[in-house]
Design a protein around this motif. Structure first.
Motif, PDB file in Angstrom:
ATOM      1  N   MET A  75       0.849  -1.194   0.000  1.00  0.00           N
ATOM      2  CA  MET A  75       0.000   0.000   0.000  1.00  0.00           C
ATOM      3  C   MET A  75       0.883   1.243   0.000  1.00  0.00           C
ATOM      4  O   MET A  75       0.815   2.121   0.875  1.00  0.00           O
ATOM      5  CB  MET A  75      -0.966   0.002   1.178  1.00  0.00           C
ATOM      6  N   ALA A  76       1.717   1.326  -1.039  1.00  0.00           N
ATOM      7  CA  ALA A  76       2.647   2.444  -1.171  1.00  0.00           C
ATOM      8  C   ALA A  76       2.748   2.845  -2.634  1.00  0.00           C
ATOM      9  O   ALA A  76       2.746   1.991  -3.529  1.00  0.00           O
ATOM     10  CB  ALA A  76       4.027   2.054  -0.647  1.00  0.00           C
ATOM     11  N   VAL A  77       2.823   4.145  -2.887  1.00  0.00           N
ATOM     12  CA  VAL A  77       3.041   4.658  -4.234  1.00  0.00           C
ATOM     13  C   VAL A  77       4.514   4.486  -4.576  1.00  0.00           C
ATOM     14  O   VAL A  77       5.387   4.953  -3.851  1.00  0.00           O
ATOM     15  CB  VAL A  77       2.640   6.137  -4.340  1.00  0.00           C
ATOM     16  N   THR A  78       4.791   3.795  -5.676  1.00  0.00           N
ATOM     17  CA  THR A  78       6.176   3.554  -6.082  1.00  0.00           C
ATOM     18  C   THR A  78       6.615   4.464  -7.215  1.00  0.00           C
ATOM     19  O   THR A  78       7.810   4.624  -7.444  1.00  0.00           O
ATOM     20  CB  THR A  78       6.357   2.092  -6.518  1.00  0.00           C
ATOM     21  N   TYR A 135     -10.262  -2.211  -3.797  1.00  0.00           N
ATOM     22  CA  TYR A 135      -9.581  -0.928  -3.652  1.00  0.00           C
ATOM     23  C   TYR A 135     -10.461   0.178  -4.226  1.00  0.00           C
ATOM     24  O   TYR A 135     -11.046   0.018  -5.306  1.00  0.00           O
ATOM     25  CB  TYR A 135      -8.220  -0.984  -4.353  1.00  0.00           C
ATOM     26  N   VAL A 136     -10.534   1.289  -3.499  1.00  0.00           N
ATOM     27  CA  VAL A 136     -11.458   2.371  -3.818  1.00  0.00           C
ATOM     28  C   VAL A 136     -10.713   3.699  -3.889  1.00  0.00           C
ATOM     29  O   VAL A 136      -9.974   4.055  -2.961  1.00  0.00           O
ATOM     30  CB  VAL A 136     -12.566   2.478  -2.750  1.00  0.00           C
ATOM     31  N   ALA A 137     -10.912   4.439  -4.975  1.00  0.00           N
ATOM     32  CA  ALA A 137     -10.329   5.776  -5.125  1.00  0.00           C
ATOM     33  C   ALA A 137     -11.298   6.807  -4.562  1.00  0.00           C
ATOM     34  O   ALA A 137     -12.442   6.895  -5.001  1.00  0.00           O
ATOM     35  CB  ALA A 137     -10.039   6.068  -6.591  1.00  0.00           C
ATOM     36  N   LYS A 143      -8.409   0.293   1.010  1.00  0.00           N
ATOM     37  CA  LYS A 143      -8.366  -1.154   0.855  1.00  0.00           C
ATOM     38  C   LYS A 143      -9.444  -1.796   1.728  1.00  0.00           C
ATOM     39  O   LYS A 143      -9.518  -1.534   2.933  1.00  0.00           O
ATOM     40  CB  LYS A 143      -6.977  -1.665   1.270  1.00  0.00           C
ATOM     41  N   ILE A 144     -10.283  -2.635   1.108  1.00  0.00           N
ATOM     42  CA  ILE A 144     -11.382  -3.299   1.807  1.00  0.00           C
ATOM     43  C   ILE A 144     -11.142  -4.805   1.817  1.00  0.00           C
ATOM     44  O   ILE A 144     -10.817  -5.393   0.785  1.00  0.00           O
ATOM     45  CB  ILE A 144     -12.731  -3.024   1.117  1.00  0.00           C
ATOM     46  N   ASP A 145     -11.333  -5.418   2.974  1.00  0.00           N
ATOM     47  CA  ASP A 145     -11.274  -6.872   3.098  1.00  0.00           C
ATOM     48  C   ASP A 145     -12.635  -7.437   2.698  1.00  0.00           C
ATOM     49  O   ASP A 145     -13.648  -7.145   3.340  1.00  0.00           O
ATOM     50  CB  ASP A 145     -10.923  -7.253   4.537  1.00  0.00           C
ATOM     51  N   ALA A 146     -12.672  -8.242   1.643  1.00  0.00           N
ATOM     52  CA  ALA A 146     -13.938  -8.770   1.134  1.00  0.00           C
ATOM     53  C   ALA A 146     -14.568  -9.789   2.067  1.00  0.00           C
ATOM     54  O   ALA A 146     -15.772 -10.054   1.985  1.00  0.00           O
ATOM     55  CB  ALA A 146     -13.731  -9.407  -0.242  1.00  0.00           C
ATOM     56  N   GLU A 147     -13.792 -10.373   2.954  1.00  0.00           N
ATOM     57  CA  GLU A 147     -14.327 -11.360   3.899  1.00  0.00           C
ATOM     58  C   GLU A 147     -14.904 -10.685   5.134  1.00  0.00           C
ATOM     59  O   GLU A 147     -16.028 -10.961   5.543  1.00  0.00           O
ATOM     60  CB  GLU A 147     -13.227 -12.345   4.296  1.00  0.00           C
TER      61      GLU A 147
END
Length: 320
Positions: free
Chosen positions: A47-50, A280-282, A291-295
């Protein structure tokens, strides 16, 4: 101290640098930030911009090829799309489209690229190797979202000002069906098993569920305010509600609402990682990717990106 450590352990330093490059992670998100005029490469494991690339023309739509080697970005203000080599992390060309390019999708084979032209009420067919528009398919008025079936045989557009979905034969360009849905459909998504199509209807605050084969409307599911885009994972459907600053989650089989998650202010683009565990949601006003956990249906992370992230389309791909 950092300089001494780098000299003393060159191998470790080189390895750290090597694995920090955009191509070295698992899934990569390519997030268009319309106000900033840039494309962010986000390592979804960290979860980092590269990396960020300057993309002029108010970049909005995004589509990543199946092998992750190319990303295509629509630029409505410039009436063009950009081609990004994801391994090199560089823009390698652009294609003039005219009109108002918005939604964009790639054929599973990697070519052609389909671009919704808001103003000409058509779907442009683009050859990315020849770098030109080679044809167009008729849609309804103001097409926005675009989705292609897994076999590449059918492309679907959300025709916002016609309140319909267009199902188009990619081989012939002929309309297979025009299906009435809710008011102002914007984002469109084909289910992972290829049996259903979801449209996010901005004007009626609901999602239309359409059978992919029969083209019949199966259900209309109420969601939050001004739904923008849809993703499906693990038997659940996730919908970004722009004005609600939420993501509504409902059960795919029954339409039963499961949750309404607060992810960030004014969420727009949404996509799912390769294994389906995370989405993932903008978030446009927060300038973040959540970031969303689908479970567990919990928001488990976020990373800051450029101003006005839109990420409209399938913006996640494998590391090239």
């Amino acid at each position: 101290m950092r300089r001494v450590a780098a000299i003393a352990a060159p191998a470790a330093f080189a390895a750290a640098l090597f694995w920090s490059l955009p191509g070295m992670a698992g899934d990569i998100a390519y997030v268009t930030s319309q106000e900033a005029g840039e494309l962010a490469f986000v390592d979804l494991d960290a979860m980092a911009v590269t990396k960020t690339l300057v993309i002029p023309g108010k970049p909005a739509g995004i589509a990543v090829s199946a092998d992750g080697s190319r990303a295509y970005v629509s630029r409505p203000e410039d009436k063009a799309i950009s081609i990004v080599d994801t391994a090199r992390g560089e823009t390698i060309g652009e294609i003039a489209t005219g009109g108002g390019p918005l939604g964009i999708a790639v054929h599973p084979s990697g070519s052609p690229v389909y671009v919704a032209d808001w103003f000409s009420h058509s779907l442009l067919v683009v050859d990315p190797e020849a770098r030109k528009v080679v044809g167009s398919f008729e849609t309804g008025e103001s097409p926005s979202g675009v989705a292609v079936s897994a076999d590449g045989a059918v492309v679907v557009t959300a025709d916002r000002d016609s309140n319909q979905l267009s199902f188009i034969d990619t081989a012939t360009g002929a309309a297979i069906a025009r299906v009435p849905v809710g008011e102002r459909p914007f984002g469109v998504t084909i289910s992972q098993d290829g049996t259903r199509v979801y449209s996010a209807n901005v004007g009626s605050d609901d999602v239309s569920v359409v059978d992919m084969a029969s083209h019949e409307l199966i259900a209309t599911v109420p969601v939050g305010s001004h739904p923008y885009a849809v993703a499906e994972s693990r038997g659940k459907v996730f919908v970004t509600d722009q004005y609600g600053s939420t993501v509504t989650v409902f059960e795919a089989a029954s339409g039963t609402r499961l949750a309404q998650l607060e992810t960030g202010e004014y969420p727009e683009g949404i996509d799912v990682g390769a294994d389906g565990r995370f989405l993932y949601v903008a978030n446009w006003f927060d300038n973040t990717l959540s970031k969303i956990d689908a479970e567990t249906l919990e928001v488990v992370g976020a990373v800051e990106v450029g101003d006005g992230p839109r990420a409209f389309g399938e913006f996640i791909g494998p590391s090239p």
